[in-house]
Enzyme design. Structure first.
Site, PDB file in Angstrom:
ATOM      1  N   HIS A 122       5.758  -8.129  -3.878  1.00 49.65           N
ATOM      2  CA  HIS A 122       4.744  -7.241  -3.292  1.00 49.65           C
ATOM      3  C   HIS A 122       3.418  -7.613  -3.966  1.00 49.65           C
ATOM      4  CE1 HIS A 122       2.962  -3.918  -1.346  1.00 49.65           C
ATOM      5  NE2 HIS A 122       3.764  -2.932  -1.720  1.00 49.65           N
ATOM      6  N   LYS A 134      15.028  -4.443  21.683  1.00 54.38           N
ATOM      7  CA  LYS A 134      15.746  -5.176  22.741  1.00 54.38           C
ATOM      8  C   LYS A 134      16.377  -6.438  22.188  1.00 54.38           C
ATOM      9  CE  LYS A 134      12.242  -3.668  26.094  1.00 54.38           C
ATOM     10  NZ  LYS A 134      11.149  -4.140  26.966  1.00 54.38           N
ATOM     11  N   ARG A 139       5.740  -6.228   6.464  1.00 53.45           N
ATOM     12  CA  ARG A 139       6.699  -5.619   5.529  1.00 53.45           C
ATOM     13  C   ARG A 139       8.056  -5.683   6.198  1.00 53.45           C
ATOM     14  NH1 ARG A 139       6.293  -0.056   2.172  1.00 53.45           N
ATOM     15  NH2 ARG A 139       5.088  -1.473   0.875  1.00 53.45           N
ATOM     16  N   ARG A 173       1.298   4.308   1.726  1.00 58.44           N
ATOM     17  CA  ARG A 173       0.088   3.762   1.109  1.00 58.44           C
ATOM     18  C   ARG A 173      -0.246   2.338   1.557  1.00 58.44           C
ATOM     19  NH1 ARG A 173       1.877   7.817  -1.769  1.00 58.44           N
ATOM     20  NH2 ARG A 173       3.860   6.856  -1.274  1.00 58.44           N
ATOM     21  N   THR A 174       0.758   1.455   1.561  1.00 52.26           N
ATOM     22  CA  THR A 174       0.444   0.052   1.844  1.00 52.26           C
ATOM     23  C   THR A 174      -0.078  -0.106   3.270  1.00 52.26           C
ATOM     24  OG1 THR A 174       2.159  -0.583   0.282  1.00 52.26           O
ATOM     25  CG2 THR A 174       1.361  -2.298   1.752  1.00 52.26           C
TER      26      THR A 174
END
Ligand code: NCD
Length: 325
Positions: A140, A91, A112, A63-64
């Site tokens: 959040h 890497k 995130r 959703r986010t």
């Protein structure tokens, strides 16, 4: 049609619930609702034509991520399709260097990350605003804003409500941000914190809200089970899942997964549990649900979680528009 951006957000990163005051929140809610009406009437918006957003998601999301991307597209902007998997992160590139790179291609970043401190690392090198889409078990904030929009739109008010935050309150970042945002900006009647033993709201979050609770005479009660009396008292039941991925498998002492399973009967929200609930109340969940929220209430009009995820699109439109317009 022209929309009024929330001026205090212009050019700013969105990091934590504490940066929003009541004026900002009311204005964001109004803007999000105006955008919702506009989009739902089939009209389009071109306010962010030519602007570019890059999401940097070091953790899974449905959703986010999608609602931030859809919000940018619905404002006329563009989205860089950056994937951590398959990038130079594999890497060994540092977060700072990856942020510097994508920042140089973008007008706004959405981050995130599983680590709380990643957000500060990113904002320390980014020249453009960074939207915190979840930093570990920290915060959040855009979820808390969309949750507040949901409560306001569904119940017609946020002041005066009684809310229960239920589930893994220890590692759940949505409830950390939501508790801070609500207690600081609204005169709530009462907050119940309902968590299995060992998964209670962290002391630092309780400390952060203590002054507001006292000043606004907001009652707070911490319990381990969702009793019929609590359900009957609440205008909002806000359920959350166990944040399984945030508990190291080798954690010494208590096993939170076993504790949550054992306590599930005490916090499960299902049809039987809603028997004592008011007729006008809502059940919320940031989603994804696992088994703490039964599908047997999905068709109950009080089940607001699917509407809640849709409000997320419009709140993120309001945020991006205010930051970039
Ligand atoms: C939440 C999250 O990622 O913190 N999901 C979301 O953004 N809607 C909740 C969760 O993962 O449990």
């Amino acid at each position: 049609m022209s929309f009024t951006p929330v001026a205090s957000l212009k050019g700013k990163s969105v990091c934590a619930a504490s940066q929003f005051d009541r004026t900002d929140i009311d204005a964001l809610i109004e803007l999000a609702r105006a955008m919702k009406a506009h989009i739902e009437s089939g009209q389009t918006i071109h306010a962010l034509d030519g602007r570019v957003m890059t999401p940097l998601f070091y953790e899974d999301s449905s959703r986010t991520l999608s609602s931030f991307c859809a919000a940018m597209l619905r404002l006329g902007g563009q989205v860089v399709n950056f994937k951590v998997e398959g990038s130079s992160v594999n890497k060994g590139e540092t977060l700072e260097d990856t942020v510097r790179t994508l920042d140089s291609y973008s007008d706004v970043l959405v981050l995130r990350h599983p680590k709380v401190e990643a957000l500060a690392q990113a904002t320390s090198v980014a020249q453009h605003p960074v939207m915190n889409a979840g930093n570990g078990s920290g915060e959040h904030p855009t979820q808390a804003l969309l949750d507040t929009l949901t409560i306001s739109a569904e119940l017609g008010r946020v002041d005066g409500i009684t809310i229960a935050l239920i589930g893994d309150l220890k590692m759940g970042r949505t409830v950390h941000s939501l508790l801070k945002l609500l207690t600081h900006n609204f005169s709530l009647a009462k907050v119940y914190l309902v968590a299995p033993a060992g998964l209670e709201m962290p002391q630092e979050v309780l400390d952060a809200v203590a002054a507001d609770l006292t000043q606004k005479h907001i009652a707070l009660e911490q319990v381990h089970a969702l009793s019929p009396a609590i359900v009957a008292d609440c205008d909002v039941l806000y359920a959350t899942r166990l944040q399984k991925e945030r508990f190291p498998a080798a954690a010494a002492g208590a096993d939170p997964v076993a504790a949550f399973q054992k306590a599930k009967e005490d916090i499960l929200i299902n049809k039987a549990r809603l028997e004592s609930a008011k007729e006008k109340m809502i059940v919320m969940h940031p989603l994804p649900r696992v088994d703490e929220l039964s599908t047997d209430i999905d068709s109950d009009p009080r089940a607001a979680y699917f509407r809640q995820m849709k409000y997320g699109l419009f709140m993120r439109m309001a945020i991006l528009y205010s930051v970039l317009a």
